[in-house]
Design a protein around this motif. Structure first.
Motif, PDB file in Angstrom:
ATOM      1  N   UNK A 142      54.269 -14.136  76.106  1.00 22.99           N
ATOM      2  CA  UNK A 142      53.330 -13.705  75.085  1.00 22.99           C
ATOM      3  C   UNK A 142      53.168 -12.333  74.934  1.00 22.99           C
ATOM      4  N   UNK A 143      54.034 -11.486  75.068  1.00 28.19           N
ATOM      5  CA  UNK A 143      53.722  -9.848  74.958  1.00 28.19           C
ATOM      6  C   UNK A 143      54.814  -9.124  74.039  1.00 28.19           C
ATOM      7  N   UNK A 144      55.475  -9.757  73.284  1.00 28.64           N
ATOM      8  CA  UNK A 144      56.575  -9.072  72.601  1.00 28.64           C
ATOM      9  C   UNK A 144      56.287  -9.474  71.011  1.00 28.64           C
ATOM     10  N   UNK A 145      56.000  -8.009  70.420  1.00 29.27           N
ATOM     11  CA  UNK A 145      55.663  -8.187  68.879  1.00 29.27           C
ATOM     12  C   UNK A 145      56.745  -8.356  68.111  1.00 29.27           C
ATOM     13  N   UNK A 146      56.999  -9.447  67.268  1.00 30.44           N
ATOM     14  CA  UNK A 146      57.730  -9.668  66.249  1.00 30.44           C
ATOM     15  C   UNK A 146      57.644  -9.278  65.091  1.00 30.44           C
ATOM     16  N   UNK A 147      58.123 -10.145  64.111  1.00 21.47           N
ATOM     17  CA  UNK A 147      57.429  -9.857  62.608  1.00 21.47           C
ATOM     18  C   UNK A 147      57.153 -11.363  62.008  1.00 21.47           C
ATOM     19  N   UNK A 148      56.215 -11.317  60.970  1.00 28.15           N
ATOM     20  CA  UNK A 148      55.822 -12.288  60.246  1.00 28.15           C
ATOM     21  C   UNK A 148      56.517 -12.144  58.712  1.00 28.15           C
ATOM     22  N   UNK A 149      56.741 -13.200  58.227  1.00 29.85           N
ATOM     23  CA  UNK A 149      57.018 -13.419  56.747  1.00 29.85           C
ATOM     24  C   UNK A 149      58.182 -12.156  56.490  1.00 29.85           C
ATOM     25  N   UNK A 150      59.078 -12.463  57.291  1.00 31.11           N
ATOM     26  CA  UNK A 150      60.332 -11.714  56.822  1.00 31.11           C
ATOM     27  C   UNK A 150      61.467 -12.499  56.636  1.00 31.11           C
ATOM     28  N   UNK A 151      62.495 -12.037  55.976  1.00 34.35           N
ATOM     29  CA  UNK A 151      63.848 -12.804  56.013  1.00 34.35           C
ATOM     30  C   UNK A 151      64.426 -12.943  57.407  1.00 34.35           C
ATOM     31  N   UNK A 152      64.746 -14.130  57.658  1.00 33.67           N
ATOM     32  CA  UNK A 152      65.428 -14.447  58.955  1.00 33.67           C
ATOM     33  C   UNK A 152      66.657 -15.293  58.760  1.00 33.67           C
ATOM     34  N   UNK A 153      67.501 -15.267  59.707  1.00 30.94           N
ATOM     35  CA  UNK A 153      68.823 -15.979  59.674  1.00 30.94           C
ATOM     36  C   UNK A 153      68.775 -17.035  60.431  1.00 30.94           C
ATOM     37  N   UNK A 154      68.967 -18.265  60.188  1.00 25.16           N
ATOM     38  CA  UNK A 154      69.133 -19.453  60.928  1.00 25.16           C
ATOM     39  C   UNK A 154      70.243 -20.247  60.799  1.00 25.16           C
ATOM     40  N   UNK A 155      71.104 -20.514  61.571  1.00 27.00           N
ATOM     41  CA  UNK A 155      72.312 -21.213  61.505  1.00 27.00           C
ATOM     42  C   UNK A 155      73.284 -20.933  60.265  1.00 27.00           C
ATOM     43  N   UNK A 156      73.202 -19.451  60.323  1.00 28.98           N
ATOM     44  CA  UNK A 156      74.198 -18.793  59.362  1.00 28.98           C
ATOM     45  C   UNK A 156      73.529 -18.575  57.711  1.00 28.98           C
ATOM     46  N   UNK A 157      72.454 -19.261  57.748  1.00 26.45           N
ATOM     47  CA  UNK A 157      71.670 -19.182  56.534  1.00 26.45           C
ATOM     48  C   UNK A 157      70.340 -18.227  56.531  1.00 26.45           C
ATOM     49  N   UNK A 158      70.518 -17.673  55.463  1.00 28.11           N
ATOM     50  CA  UNK A 158      69.171 -16.542  55.070  1.00 28.11           C
ATOM     51  C   UNK A 158      68.006 -17.382  54.614  1.00 28.11           C
ATOM     52  N   UNK A 159      66.940 -17.253  55.236  1.00 27.24           N
ATOM     53  CA  UNK A 159      65.845 -17.774  54.927  1.00 27.24           C
ATOM     54  C   UNK A 159      64.789 -16.702  54.536  1.00 27.24           C
ATOM     55  N   UNK A 160      64.286 -16.499  53.414  1.00 19.69           N
ATOM     56  CA  UNK A 160      63.236 -15.668  53.118  1.00 19.69           C
ATOM     57  C   UNK A 160      61.873 -16.558  52.903  1.00 19.69           C
ATOM     58  N   UNK A 161      60.713 -15.788  53.026  1.00 23.50           N
ATOM     59  CA  UNK A 161      59.441 -16.550  52.731  1.00 23.50           C
ATOM     60  C   UNK A 161      59.527 -17.109  51.179  1.00 23.50           C
ATOM     61  N   UNK A 162      59.066 -18.125  51.197  1.00 19.38           N
ATOM     62  CA  UNK A 162      58.892 -18.689  49.898  1.00 19.38           C
ATOM     63  C   UNK A 162      60.235 -19.688  49.678  1.00 19.38           C
ATOM     64  N   UNK A 163      61.186 -19.327  50.101  1.00 22.39           N
ATOM     65  CA  UNK A 163      62.359 -20.164  49.777  1.00 22.39           C
ATOM     66  C   UNK A 163      62.307 -21.662  50.347  1.00 22.39           C
ATOM     67  N   UNK A 164      62.871 -22.597  49.859  1.00 14.24           N
ATOM     68  CA  UNK A 164      62.453 -24.056  50.067  1.00 14.24           C
ATOM     69  C   UNK A 164      63.350 -24.576  51.026  1.00 14.24           C
ATOM     70  N   UNK A 165      62.770 -24.991  52.156  1.00 12.49           N
ATOM     71  CA  UNK A 165      63.500 -25.514  53.270  1.00 12.49           C
ATOM     72  C   UNK A 165      63.669 -27.310  53.097  1.00 12.49           C
ATOM     73  N   UNK A 166      64.760 -27.915  52.993  1.00 13.11           N
ATOM     74  CA  UNK A 166      64.678 -29.203  53.026  1.00 13.11           C
ATOM     75  C   UNK A 166      65.148 -29.830  54.255  1.00 13.11           C
ATOM     76  N   UNK A 167      64.587 -30.841  54.708  1.00 18.36           N
ATOM     77  CA  UNK A 167      64.864 -31.237  56.100  1.00 18.36           C
ATOM     78  C   UNK A 167      64.831 -32.998  56.216  1.00 18.36           C
ATOM     79  N   UNK A 168      65.964 -33.257  56.736  1.00 15.49           N
ATOM     80  CA  UNK A 168      65.893 -34.874  56.928  1.00 15.49           C
ATOM     81  C   UNK A 168      66.776 -35.005  58.327  1.00 15.49           C
TER      82      UNK A 168
END
Length: 221
Positions: A142-168
């Motif tokens: 609990x000592x490494x400062x990262x980032x909040x509400x920035x685009x990230x890449x998960x499983x090859x997909x770009x996820x930006x804040x506010x994009x809609x994530x669908x899960x099932x």
């Protein structure tokens, strides 16, 4: 120090779109989007038989560290899907019962964790949908400062804040917010076509013929 502030809450339209996407499910949305946005990693749904969608609230943690997961909790808004990731996937528990309680109380729709979770029995009991790459007890620092509400890449997909994530139970797909209305329209049309197809199949027709695949096979002979 990292600035602490409330997240930008999506408008009502984004939440309405999310509800519609949840009803359609991952496979239909993925195909209707032109096969874009697939979050192509093995995911474990802690609560099977759930369909969830919501605007992404993204967290880029330091490697092996969940400081920013604690930081994001004051930004959680009703309907958000928390997307938690690190520079490299690692079986370190970014979330356990105590963090999940905070997300649940603030109305999160789901958690997508490209790392590990622990306290699985407790997470299931609180009825908060969680999809995770790993289940492991190993704790995070609990000592490494990262980032909040920035685009990230998960499983090859770009996820930006506010994009809609669908899960099932099939996994997860992300729809860019600026494409959401068009993809939803295409997904609904696809669902209607599949409903008609389903009835034809029940009466004995074959997809081999309906799709014109017989000609493809026989034309090669």
């Amino acid at each position: 120090m990292t600035e602490v502030r409330q997240a930008t809450v999506p408008d009502a339209t984004a939440l309405e779109l999310s509800r519609a996407f949840a009803e359609l499910g991952v496979a239909t949305v993925y195909e209707a989007s032109g096969r874009e946005g697939l979050i192509d990693i093995p995911l474990i749904p802690l609560l099977p038989d759930r369909r969830v969608a919501g605007p992404a609230l993204t967290v880029l943690c330091g490697q092996g560290d969940n400081l920013m997961v604690h930081a994001v909790m004051e930004r959680v808004y009703p309907g958000a899907v928390l997307v938690l990731t690190m520079p490299e996937p690692e079986p370190v528990a970014l979330v356990g019962e105590l963090l999940a309680i905070q997300a649940k109380v603030r109305g999160a729709a789901a958690l997508l964790v490209d790392a590990a979770v622990r306290d699985v029995d407790e997470l299931r009991a609180m009825d908060l949908p969680v999809w995770t790459r790993f289940i492991r007890v190993r704790g995070a620092t609990k000592d490494k400062i990262g980032q909040l509400e920035v685009p990230v890449t998960v499983g090859g997909a770009r996820v930006a804040p506010g994009d809609i994530v669908v899960l099932d139970d099939d996994g997860a797909v992300v729809v860019a917010r600026n494409r959401a209305e068009a993809v939803l329209e295409a997904a609904r049309a696809r669902a209607e076509r599949e409903a008609r197809m389903r009835e034809r199949l029940k009466f004995g027709e074959l997809s081999f013929d309906i799709h014109g695949l017989r000609q493809v096979v026989e034309g090669q002979r």
